[in-house]
Design a protein around this motif. Structure first.
Motif, PDB file in Angstrom:
ATOM      1  N   ASP A 143       0.843  -1.201   0.000  1.00 57.79           N
ATOM      2  CA  ASP A 143       0.000   0.000   0.000  1.00 57.79           C
ATOM      3  C   ASP A 143       0.879   1.252   0.000  1.00 57.79           C
ATOM      4  O   ASP A 143       1.625   1.496   0.950  1.00 57.79           O
ATOM      5  N   PRO A 144       0.812   2.082  -1.046  1.00 57.54           N
ATOM      6  CA  PRO A 144       1.652   3.301  -1.089  1.00 57.54           C
ATOM      7  C   PRO A 144       1.281   4.316  -0.013  1.00 57.54           C
ATOM      8  O   PRO A 144       2.118   5.119   0.382  1.00 57.54           O
ATOM      9  N   HIS A 145       0.020   4.301   0.458  1.00 58.74           N
ATOM     10  CA  HIS A 145      -0.379   5.246   1.496  1.00 58.74           C
ATOM     11  C   HIS A 145       0.397   4.997   2.786  1.00 58.74           C
ATOM     12  O   HIS A 145       0.855   5.944   3.454  1.00 58.74           O
ATOM     13  N   ARG A 146       0.539   3.727   3.127  1.00 55.95           N
ATOM     14  CA  ARG A 146       1.259   3.393   4.338  1.00 55.95           C
ATOM     15  C   ARG A 146       2.757   3.694   4.195  1.00 55.95           C
ATOM     16  O   ARG A 146       3.405   4.160   5.133  1.00 55.95           O
ATOM     17  N   SER A 147       3.301   3.438   3.024  1.00 52.32           N
ATOM     18  CA  SER A 147       4.706   3.766   2.789  1.00 52.32           C
ATOM     19  C   SER A 147       4.928   5.269   2.900  1.00 52.32           C
ATOM     20  O   SER A 147       5.917   5.730   3.473  1.00 52.32           O
ATOM     21  N   GLY A 148       3.999   6.044   2.352  1.00 54.60           N
ATOM     22  CA  GLY A 148       4.117   7.498   2.439  1.00 54.60           C
ATOM     23  C   GLY A 148       4.049   7.988   3.870  1.00 54.60           C
ATOM     24  O   GLY A 148       4.784   8.899   4.267  1.00 54.60           O
ATOM     25  N   LEU A 149       3.175   7.380   4.679  1.00 47.20           N
ATOM     26  CA  LEU A 149       3.061   7.767   6.077  1.00 47.20           C
ATOM     27  C   LEU A 149       4.353   7.481   6.826  1.00 47.20           C
ATOM     28  O   LEU A 149       4.825   8.301   7.621  1.00 47.20           O
ATOM     29  N   ARG A 150       4.956   6.321   6.566  1.00 46.96           N
ATOM     30  CA  ARG A 150       6.210   5.991   7.237  1.00 46.96           C
ATOM     31  C   ARG A 150       7.307   6.991   6.887  1.00 46.96           C
ATOM     32  O   ARG A 150       8.074   7.426   7.748  1.00 46.96           O
ATOM     33  N   ARG A 151       7.390   7.360   5.615  1.00 48.94           N
ATOM     34  CA  ARG A 151       8.429   8.312   5.207  1.00 48.94           C
ATOM     35  C   ARG A 151       8.228   9.674   5.864  1.00 48.94           C
ATOM     36  O   ARG A 151       9.181  10.306   6.326  1.00 48.94           O
TER      37      ARG A 151
END
Length: 655
Positions: free
Chosen positions: A491-499
């Motif tokens: 999920d790119p949304h979760r990756s974006g949140l982590r970054r």
């Protein structure tokens, strides 16, 4: 429940975690360099006056030396030393508080003439050391053998170590309070997550250890600057009797209560299954934890900047609120970062709750920070022209950048919550997990058909070997966990949140360093007031005195004027020039000119001066001693012939 993955796009924990910790170590190292280059701690009180004044020459030895500071200071016997020209103690080693921020030390009788050195080392009301020295002379100036150390108070190795442990004490407080608040208020399931437990415990250990080290370093930090004095029990006892020592001991006692809080939070609370009992325990922990957190924050507020200056009664509770808001934001952020990278999953609802907490904390920080900035700075010139003001501008800039990054995190959180088509968060989470579980099952089935897993044969059945059974169970659990993580990491949304959260954490490390420097830097308002007082005193005593004295001896060719120049025009040694001129401005060659100085308010004088003639109408005298500042009566005697003479008196401020 909807969950947020710990890593992104198939990157394993073994690969991501080292990169995360390497980044944090780089940020901490950069912070250390920043702190190391900051120089010695700035003093927060300034010497604004003394009696005798710096550089003054007095006729006889005073009974005592008085020092006036810009704020109240802590002073013990021996804090002020008066040394004679040979370097021997000239004081009685007993200091007294004379009121109005003025302190005195008695002098021994029978002191010789010459130049005396006054050296002082005290502690300002906000716990920082202040040191300095000045000289005055009895009778006339002389050579002196006194040599003072070059090291500033609070500097050197001890000062550097003290600043480092201050940084870790703030960091520990933020992790302890913010991490516990994150678990109780945002993610109750996090009480059972080992990485979060380790983070909060590390905060407690860091705060406890740094407080103990601060207590040991306090004596050399405010005194000799020698590291060996940290283990002097007598000096440690003296520290315990100070305001700062009492605050540090109180903090240690509160940390004992915090240890019990942590034990319950990660023990009984995590194991409690009954909803009602858990709710009651949550309420109790919240009340108790808040009381302990306020108490620990108050140990800073009652011993540092907030405890002195204007509106201290308002500033201390505001400072406590400011510290709690910082901890809720940055400590919660650190916990969220650990949850995202080091745990199996964290619910989107927890991220949403923390987003609300962070926003509220920023609002509180803006309000309390605005008040603190006004109180510590006070003017635009102090904001832009002092070290404190410039550091404050840097801090404001970092907060603005961090808030901007936090807004990105809020957007990622909103997308995660809404990715199931506008359903309620819990329902949406269930649907998303169910759909992706089906996709995961299909992918796993395809992989199994392509690459069947072969389990090596053993001499006996695995069920008969407990060790082998446990090994197979661990392998199966690892495979299931990896398959689940691959699904979530897609999920790119979760990756974006982590970054974005990782970026916030990096900025927070630097922000904490700047905040630590602010606590060890003289407030802009105090620095500017001290500078203004020094400038005003310098204005009074600086600049050569120029005085025009008309005269008329009554005889033929008896009129003219004397131009008197006294340089530098202050207490101590001066150079006197007299220019005698006729009414038309030409040089007047008179037989004799004399000058005397009288300070009637102090019953000093007249002090006669007999200048030497060096040219037509020009007379001079070197080494003219003006004992002290005041309004002096200057008498100029001019003789124009054997019988024609007049004395003209003028009043002038000198020094």
């Amino acid at each position: 429940m909807q969950t947020i993955a710990p890593r992104s796009r198939g990157v394993s924990r073994a690969g991501t975690a080292p990169r995360l910790w390497r980044l944090l170590l780089v940020l901490l190292a950069a912070t250390g360099v920043f702190l190391a280059g900051a120089g010695p701690t700035s003093a927060h009180a300034a010497l604004t006056g003394s009696d005798p004044k710096q550089g003054a020459v007095v006729d006889k030895a005073p009974d005592q030396v008085k020092l006036t500071f810009s704020e109240k200071v802590a002073m013990s016997d021996g804090s002020v030393r008066v040394l004679d020209p040979s370097g021997k103690r000239a004081d009685t080693k007993k200091t007294t508080d004379l009121g109005a921020n003025t302190y005195g030390v008695k002098l021994r009788p029978g002191l010789p003439d010459g130049t005396f050195t006054v050296a002082y080392q005290v502690v300002s009301a906000d716990s920082h050391p202040v040191a300095g020295a000045f000289t005055f002379s009895i009778g006339a100036p002389s050579d002196t053998t006194v040599a003072l150390p070059d090291q500033e108070a609070g500097g050197g190795l001890v000062g550097t170590l003290y600043d480092i442990v201050r940084y870790f004490s703030y960091a520990g407080f933020i992790l302890l309070v913010g991490g516990a608040a994150f678990v109780l208020g945002c993610w109750p399931r996090g009480a059972g997550a080992r990485p979060v437990q380790r983070l909060v415990t590390a905060g407690w250990v860091a705060l406890t250890a740094s407080t103990l080290v601060q207590l040991l370093l306090r004596a050399p930090y405010t005194g000799s600057g020698k590291l060996a004095d940290a283990f002097d029990m007598g000096k440690l006892g003296d520290v315990l009797n100070t305001k700062t020592g009492a605050a540090l001991v109180s903090r240690l006692l509160l940390l004992a209560a915090a240890a019990l809080f942590i034990a319950v939070l990660f023990g009984a609370y995590e194991k409690r299954e009954d909803p009602k009992e858990k709710k009651d325990l949550t309420f109790g922990l919240a009340i108790g934890g808040t009381v302990v957190a306020i108490g620990i924050a108050a140990t800073w507020a009652m011993a540092e900047h907030a405890s002195t200056g204007i509106q201290a009664g308002i500033a201390m509770p505001v400072d406590v609120l400011h510290l709690l808001a910082v901890s809720a934001w940055l400590g919660g952020l650190a916990s969220l970062l650990v949850a995202l990278f080091r745990t199996t999953a964290v619910e989107a609802s927890a991220v949403q709750r923390f987003s609300t907490v962070a926003f509220t904390s920023v609002v509180v920080l803006a309000a309390t920070g605005t008040y603190q900035s006004w109180r510590q700075v006070g003017s635009w010139s102090a904001l832009t022209g002092t070290s404190y003001g410039q550091l404050l501008l840097v801090k404001i800039g970092l907060v603005v950048v961090m808030v901007r990054v936090a807004s990105v995190s809020r957007r990622w959180t909103g997308r995660i919550a809404a990715e199931a088509g506008g359903m309620a968060p819990e329902s949406a989470a269930a649907v998303v997990v169910e759909q992706r579980a089906k996709q995961s099952a299909k992918q796993a089935s395809k992989q199994t058909q392509k690459k069947p897993v072969t389990v090596p044969a053993s001499s006996g059945d695995a069920g008969d070997d407990p060790k082998r059974s446990a090994q197979l169970a661990r392998q199966q659990a690892a495979m299931d966990s990896a398959r689940e993580k691959r699904l979530r990491d897609a999920d790119p949304h979760r990756s974006g949140l982590r970054r974005s959260v990782l970026t916030e954490a990096g900025i927070a490390v630097v922000l904490l360093a700047v905040t630590t420097l602010l606590t060890t830097t003289e407030p802009g308002r105090t620095e500017e007031e001290a500078a203004n007082a020094t400038a005003a005193a310098a204005t009074q005593r600086s600049g050569p005195l120029k005085l025009k004295v008309p005269f008329d001896t009554g005889g033929t060719d008896g009129k003219g004027a004397v131009q008197l120049d006294l340089d530098p025009g202050r207490g101590g040694s001066n150079t006197l020039h007299l220019y005698v001129k006729r009414p038309n401005g030409s040089a007047f060659d008179v037989p004799e000119v004399k000058v005397s100085f009288t300070l009637e308010s102090k019953d000093v004088g007249p002090l006669p001066v007999a200048p030497d003639r060096i040219a037509t109408g020009h007379w001079t005298a070197n080494g003219v001693q003006i004992p002290m500042a005041g309004k002096w009566k200057i008498a100029v005697t001019v003789r124009t012939s054997d019988i024609d003479q007049v004395t003209v008196k003028k009043n002038a401020q000198i020094g």
